[in-house]
Design a protein around this motif. Sequence first.
Motif, PDB file in Angstrom:
ATOM      1  N   GLN A  13     -15.284 -28.411 -25.863  1.00 42.00           N
ATOM      2  CA  GLN A  13     -15.154 -28.158 -24.434  1.00 42.00           C
ATOM      3  C   GLN A  13     -13.953 -27.258 -24.167  1.00 42.00           C
ATOM      4  OE1 GLN A  13     -15.084 -32.031 -22.472  1.00 42.00           O
ATOM      5  NE2 GLN A  13     -17.284 -31.852 -22.073  1.00 42.00           N
ATOM      6  N   ALA A  14     -13.996 -26.601 -23.030  1.00 42.04           N
ATOM      7  CA  ALA A  14     -12.884 -25.735 -22.637  1.00 42.04           C
ATOM      8  C   ALA A  14     -11.579 -26.524 -22.661  1.00 42.04           C
ATOM      9  CB  ALA A  14     -13.132 -25.174 -21.244  1.00 42.04           C
ATOM     10  N   GLY A  15     -10.548 -25.896 -23.218  1.00 38.33           N
ATOM     11  CA  GLY A  15      -9.265 -26.562 -23.363  1.00 38.33           C
ATOM     12  C   GLY A  15      -9.091 -27.266 -24.685  1.00 38.33           C
ATOM     13  N   GLY A  16     -10.160 -27.358 -25.447  1.00 42.27           N
ATOM     14  CA  GLY A  16     -10.125 -28.044 -26.723  1.00 42.27           C
ATOM     15  C   GLY A  16      -9.624 -27.161 -27.854  1.00 42.27           C
ATOM     16  N   SER A  17      -9.642 -27.718 -29.051  1.00 39.04           N
ATOM     17  CA  SER A  17      -9.114 -27.034 -30.230  1.00 39.04           C
ATOM     18  C   SER A  17     -10.104 -27.067 -31.375  1.00 39.04           C
ATOM     19  CB  SER A  17      -7.814 -27.714 -30.681  1.00 39.04           C
ATOM     20  OG  SER A  17      -6.826 -27.663 -29.689  1.00 39.04           O
ATOM     21  N   LEU A  18     -10.002 -26.063 -32.223  1.00 43.46           N
ATOM     22  CA  LEU A  18     -10.756 -26.006 -33.473  1.00 43.46           C
ATOM     23  C   LEU A  18      -9.877 -25.356 -34.523  1.00 43.46           C
ATOM     24  CD1 LEU A  18     -14.375 -24.827 -32.530  1.00 43.46           C
ATOM     25  CD2 LEU A  18     -13.742 -27.028 -33.518  1.00 43.46           C
ATOM     26  N   ARG A  19     -10.135 -25.705 -35.782  1.00 45.61           N
ATOM     27  CA  ARG A  19      -9.438 -25.074 -36.890  1.00 45.61           C
ATOM     28  C   ARG A  19     -10.471 -24.482 -37.831  1.00 45.61           C
ATOM     29  NH1 ARG A  19      -6.279 -27.654 -42.019  1.00 45.61           N
ATOM     30  NH2 ARG A  19      -4.584 -26.139 -42.196  1.00 45.61           N
ATOM     31  N   LEU A  20     -10.411 -23.177 -37.987  1.00 46.06           N
ATOM     32  CA  LEU A  20     -11.306 -22.479 -38.896  1.00 46.06           C
ATOM     33  C   LEU A  20     -10.634 -22.283 -40.244  1.00 46.06           C
ATOM     34  CD1 LEU A  20     -12.706 -19.676 -36.540  1.00 46.06           C
ATOM     35  CD2 LEU A  20     -13.460 -22.049 -36.795  1.00 46.06           C
ATOM     36  N   LEU A  85      -8.962 -23.429 -25.936  1.00 43.38           N
ATOM     37  CA  LEU A  85     -10.103 -22.520 -26.012  1.00 43.38           C
ATOM     38  C   LEU A  85     -10.769 -22.336 -24.652  1.00 43.38           C
ATOM     39  CD1 LEU A  85     -11.518 -23.670 -29.432  1.00 43.38           C
ATOM     40  CD2 LEU A  85     -10.990 -21.300 -28.829  1.00 43.38           C
ATOM     41  N   LYS A  86     -11.302 -21.146 -24.453  1.00 44.25           N
ATOM     42  CA  LYS A  86     -11.941 -20.775 -23.190  1.00 44.25           C
ATOM     43  C   LYS A  86     -13.423 -20.490 -23.441  1.00 44.25           C
ATOM     44  CE  LYS A  86      -7.635 -18.437 -21.923  1.00 44.25           C
ATOM     45  NZ  LYS A  86      -7.013 -17.153 -21.531  1.00 44.25           N
ATOM     46  N   PRO A  87     -14.269 -20.703 -22.446  1.00 47.89           N
ATOM     47  CA  PRO A  87     -15.710 -20.428 -22.629  1.00 47.89           C
ATOM     48  C   PRO A  87     -15.994 -18.993 -23.069  1.00 47.89           C
ATOM     49  CG  PRO A  87     -15.363 -21.735 -20.665  1.00 47.89           C
ATOM     50  CD  PRO A  87     -13.991 -21.336 -21.155  1.00 47.89           C
ATOM     51  N   GLU A  88     -15.214 -18.054 -22.586  1.00 50.13           N
ATOM     52  CA  GLU A  88     -15.445 -16.650 -22.954  1.00 50.13           C
ATOM     53  C   GLU A  88     -15.068 -16.356 -24.408  1.00 50.13           C
ATOM     54  OE1 GLU A  88     -13.544 -17.811 -20.460  1.00 50.13           O
ATOM     55  OE2 GLU A  88     -11.682 -16.616 -20.222  1.00 50.13           O
ATOM     56  N   GLU A  89     -14.521 -17.347 -25.100  1.00 48.04           N
ATOM     57  CA  GLU A  89     -14.212 -17.173 -26.514  1.00 48.04           C
ATOM     58  C   GLU A  89     -15.339 -17.685 -27.416  1.00 48.04           C
ATOM     59  OE1 GLU A  89     -10.224 -18.992 -26.223  1.00 48.04           O
ATOM     60  OE2 GLU A  89      -9.449 -16.978 -26.661  1.00 48.04           O
ATOM     61  N   THR A  90     -16.435 -18.025 -26.810  1.00 50.76           N
ATOM     62  CA  THR A  90     -17.633 -18.350 -27.573  1.00 50.76           C
ATOM     63  C   THR A  90     -18.079 -17.108 -28.339  1.00 50.76           C
ATOM     64  OG1 THR A  90     -18.381 -20.073 -26.055  1.00 50.76           O
ATOM     65  CG2 THR A  90     -20.068 -18.950 -27.383  1.00 50.76           C
ATOM     66  N   ALA A  91     -18.186 -17.245 -29.651  1.00 46.84           N
ATOM     67  CA  ALA A  91     -18.495 -16.083 -30.487  1.00 46.84           C
ATOM     68  C   ALA A  91     -18.697 -16.530 -31.926  1.00 46.84           C
ATOM     69  CB  ALA A  91     -17.353 -15.069 -30.428  1.00 46.84           C
ATOM     70  N   MET A  92     -19.188 -15.594 -32.720  1.00 40.05           N
ATOM     71  CA  MET A  92     -19.176 -15.774 -34.171  1.00 40.05           C
ATOM     72  C   MET A  92     -17.819 -15.286 -34.651  1.00 40.05           C
ATOM     73  SD  MET A  92     -21.153 -16.846 -36.630  1.00 40.05           S
ATOM     74  CE  MET A  92     -22.881 -16.529 -36.301  1.00 40.05           C
ATOM     75  N   TYR A  93     -17.153 -16.123 -35.431  1.00 40.51           N
ATOM     76  CA  TYR A  93     -15.833 -15.770 -35.943  1.00 40.51           C
ATOM     77  C   TYR A  93     -15.948 -15.415 -37.422  1.00 40.51           C
ATOM     78  CZ  TYR A  93     -13.471 -17.162 -31.676  1.00 40.51           C
ATOM     79  OH  TYR A  93     -13.028 -17.216 -30.374  1.00 40.51           O
ATOM     80  N   TYR A  94     -15.340 -14.275 -37.768  1.00 36.01           N
ATOM     81  CA  TYR A  94     -15.415 -13.746 -39.123  1.00 36.01           C
ATOM     82  C   TYR A  94     -14.032 -13.635 -39.747  1.00 36.01           C
ATOM     83  CZ  TYR A  94     -20.074 -12.151 -37.678  1.00 36.01           C
ATOM     84  OH  TYR A  94     -21.361 -12.090 -37.226  1.00 36.01           O
ATOM     85  N   CYS A  95     -13.992 -13.906 -41.028  1.00 37.01           N
ATOM     86  CA  CYS A  95     -12.806 -13.675 -41.841  1.00 37.01           C
ATOM     87  C   CYS A  95     -12.981 -12.328 -42.541  1.00 37.01           C
ATOM     88  CB  CYS A  95     -12.714 -14.813 -42.860  1.00 37.01           C
ATOM     89  SG  CYS A  95     -11.439 -14.643 -44.110  1.00 37.01           S
ATOM     90  N   ALA A  96     -11.899 -11.560 -42.642  1.00 37.37           N
ATOM     91  CA  ALA A  96     -11.967 -10.260 -43.287  1.00 37.37           C
ATOM     92  C   ALA A  96     -10.717 -10.035 -44.130  1.00 37.37           C
ATOM     93  CB  ALA A  96     -12.094  -9.155 -42.234  1.00 37.37           C
ATOM     94  N   ALA A  97     -10.857  -9.176 -45.151  1.00 37.69           N
ATOM     95  CA  ALA A  97      -9.735  -8.904 -46.036  1.00 37.69           C
ATOM     96  C   ALA A  97      -9.680  -7.438 -46.413  1.00 37.69           C
ATOM     97  CB  ALA A  97      -9.844  -9.758 -47.299  1.00 37.69           C
ATOM     98  N   ALA A  98      -8.472  -6.957 -46.643  1.00 38.87           N
ATOM     99  CA  ALA A  98      -8.250  -5.589 -47.105  1.00 38.87           C
ATOM    100  C   ALA A  98      -7.333  -5.645 -48.320  1.00 38.87           C
ATOM    101  CB  ALA A  98      -7.612  -4.755 -46.008  1.00 38.87           C
ATOM    102  N   PRO A  99      -7.592  -4.808 -49.330  1.00 36.00           N
ATOM    103  CA  PRO A  99      -6.812  -4.845 -50.577  1.00 36.00           C
ATOM    104  C   PRO A  99      -5.506  -4.072 -50.494  1.00 36.00           C
ATOM    105  CG  PRO A  99      -8.552  -3.243 -50.783  1.00 36.00           C
ATOM    106  CD  PRO A  99      -8.723  -3.861 -49.418  1.00 36.00           C
ATOM    107  N   ARG A 100      -4.809  -4.168 -49.407  1.00 34.37           N
ATOM    108  CA  ARG A 100      -3.543  -3.491 -49.218  1.00 34.37           C
ATOM    109  C   ARG A 100      -2.783  -4.184 -48.098  1.00 34.37           C
ATOM    110  NH1 ARG A 100      -4.971  -1.342 -44.652  1.00 34.37           N
ATOM    111  NH2 ARG A 100      -7.004  -0.374 -44.360  1.00 34.37           N
ATOM    112  N   ARG A 101      -1.529  -3.754 -47.871  1.00 38.82           N
ATOM    113  CA  ARG A 101      -0.712  -4.357 -46.830  1.00 38.82           C
ATOM    114  C   ARG A 101      -1.283  -4.051 -45.445  1.00 38.82           C
ATOM    115  NH1 ARG A 101       4.523  -5.280 -48.572  1.00 38.82           N
ATOM    116  NH2 ARG A 101       4.724  -6.443 -46.612  1.00 38.82           N
ATOM    117  N   CYS A 102      -0.989  -4.939 -44.511  1.00 40.56           N
ATOM    118  CA  CYS A 102      -1.389  -4.698 -43.124  1.00 40.56           C
ATOM    119  C   CYS A 102      -0.626  -3.497 -42.582  1.00 40.56           C
ATOM    120  CB  CYS A 102      -1.049  -5.912 -42.249  1.00 40.56           C
ATOM    121  SG  CYS A 102      -2.009  -7.406 -42.563  1.00 40.56           S
ATOM    122  N   THR A 103      -1.292  -2.687 -41.795  1.00 42.69           N
ATOM    123  CA  THR A 103      -0.627  -1.551 -41.172  1.00 42.69           C
ATOM    124  C   THR A 103       0.239  -2.020 -40.002  1.00 42.69           C
ATOM    125  OG1 THR A 103      -2.365  -1.165 -39.554  1.00 42.69           O
ATOM    126  CG2 THR A 103      -2.643  -0.132 -41.719  1.00 42.69           C
ATOM    127  N   GLY A 104       1.066  -1.116 -39.518  1.00 42.66           N
ATOM    128  CA  GLY A 104       1.887  -1.446 -38.375  1.00 42.66           C
ATOM    129  C   GLY A 104       1.065  -1.754 -37.146  1.00 42.66           C
TER     130      GLY A 104
END
Length: 129
Positions: A13-20, A85-104
């Motif tokens: 529900q809105a206001g709740g929490s999740l851990r991915l 959490l907000k209702p508008e944050e309903t979505a598919m959540y993806y994890c992604a990786a890059a083989p180098r340092r994060c850019t600025g």
Amino acid sequence: QVQLVESGGGSVQAGGSLRLSCAASGYTSSTYCMAWFRQAPGKAREGVVAIDSDGSTGYADSVKGRFTISQDNANKTLYLQMNSLKPEETAMYYCAAAPRRCTGWVLGGIIWEVDFAYWGQGTQVTVSS
């Protein structure tokens, strides 16, 4: 072969929490940039938060103060703690990786999917009002 497997999605529900979670395998370098993205139906994929191999982080303005990214290097697992959490944050959540340092830009919260080579299959988050 790098593999990323997300888990932890669900309904809250809105206001709740999740851990991915995102379990990474097949990546041997100690240098990387990892991120969480989300994609709502009919919308473009949006970068939410990123973390560098040195622990530096970058958050999109929309989630600052509510979301927290962390990593367990020993278990090669990435986490995303999502609070207020907000209702508008309903979505598919993806994890992604890059083989180098994060850019600025990424550490400044401007997180583009083109910067990331490896992707998980996603985990659904549904926030009801």
